[in-house]
Design an enzyme around this catalytic site. Sequence first.
Site, short mmCIF file in Angstrom:
data_model
loop_
_atom_site.label_atom_id
_atom_site.label_comp_id
_atom_site.label_asym_id
_atom_site.label_seq_id
_atom_site.Cartn_x
_atom_site.Cartn_y
_atom_site.Cartn_z
N SER A 297 -44.58 -84.54 49.07
CA SER A 297 -45.78 -84.68 48.23
C SER A 297 -45.78 -83.49 47.27
O SER A 297 -45.18 -82.44 47.58
CB SER A 297 -47.03 -84.60 49.12
OG SER A 297 -48.19 -84.41 48.35
N TYR B 131 -51.38 -80.38 56.06
CA TYR B 131 -50.69 -81.40 55.27
C TYR B 131 -49.66 -80.73 54.36
O TYR B 131 -48.49 -81.15 54.32
CB TYR B 131 -51.70 -82.21 54.44
CG TYR B 131 -51.04 -83.30 53.62
CD1 TYR B 131 -50.51 -84.42 54.24
CD2 TYR B 131 -50.94 -83.19 52.23
CE1 TYR B 131 -49.88 -85.42 53.49
CE2 TYR B 131 -50.32 -84.17 51.48
CZ TYR B 131 -49.79 -85.29 52.12
OH TYR B 131 -49.16 -86.27 51.38
#
Length: 265
Positions: free
Chosen positions: A127, A140
């Site tokens: 990401s 995350y």
Amino acid sequence: MPQVALITGASSGVGQALAPLLAEGGWRVYGMSRRSVALPGVMALPADITDAEAVHRAVDKLLQVEGRLDAVVHCAGIGGAGAVETMPLLRARAIMDTNYWGSWNVCQATLEALRRSPRGRLLLVSSIAGHMGIPFRSVYCGSKAAVLALSDSLRLEVRGSQLQVSCISPGDIATNSIATQYRQPAAELAPLYRARYQRADAGMAANVDHGMPAERVARRMVAILGKDSLAPHYVIGEPVQQLSTLARRLLPARTWEWVLSRYYS
Ligand SMILES: NC(=O)c1ccc[n+]([C@@H]2O[C@H](COP(=O)([O-])OP(=O)(O)OC[C@H]3O[C@@H](n4cnc5c(N)ncnc54)[C@H](OP(=O)(O)O)[C@@H]3O)[C@@H](O)[C@H]2O)c1
């Protein structure tokens, strides 16, 4: 002989968009997720990627039928939000277990077969958040940074084989991911954090809502799979998001922190 692909995360979002697209393109496609999938041209291969044995069993089943595996696109992953100070450890660990150890399990279950393919391709999914630290998304970000490192290490390990490994870092994608992820209730955060957390969390949810369609990422992945030579990294997103990964590397750390702190004020 049609090529065989395993797409994880096929029950939602990017994986759900990608699996039928590849099937349309003539691939034999298997879709892995905990929920079974019913997608045109896609064979369901349910497994929890945090369960190494379950992933191995599912991949063995695929190999018994097909005898080969040419591509894995590992889209399965989860998000999550909370403050480092108070986010419950079990919630934080679940993110690392899914995003990092899940990627590890998928790699271990598929690498040998992928190396036997004359045109093996493995796409891991990180990401843009894996390129930087974002407040209240530390686990995350950490899990996706770890996926980037896994991909970079693996690329070097498989040198000398036909297998090509690459890491995809998308920006915001309009999927269900915010609705299904754990977000620590603001009331659990210390007063120091609360207002900034609420703004950051609402901003993240809005960005995902207005993110790019999953099909755009899926189409780009199909194009990447078709390349003869894969780059180590692909960043998929709006120009400003692409620029952010470059700025993070090039700007002095304090300057970059100042830029981000304006955004997350
Ligand atoms: N959406 C974004 O803005 C965004 C931005 C950058 C990167 N990404 C990354 O891109 C990838 C795809 O995201 P998305 O938005 O398409 O996600 P999504 O719509 O939330 O779908 C996630 C997929 O992962 C599967 N999954 C989750 N945990 C699993 C487990 N333990 N075992 C097996 N499958 C599991 C889910 O299936 P089941 O629930 O059926 O198991 C689902 O199919 C993820 O790695 C995500 O981190 C997303």
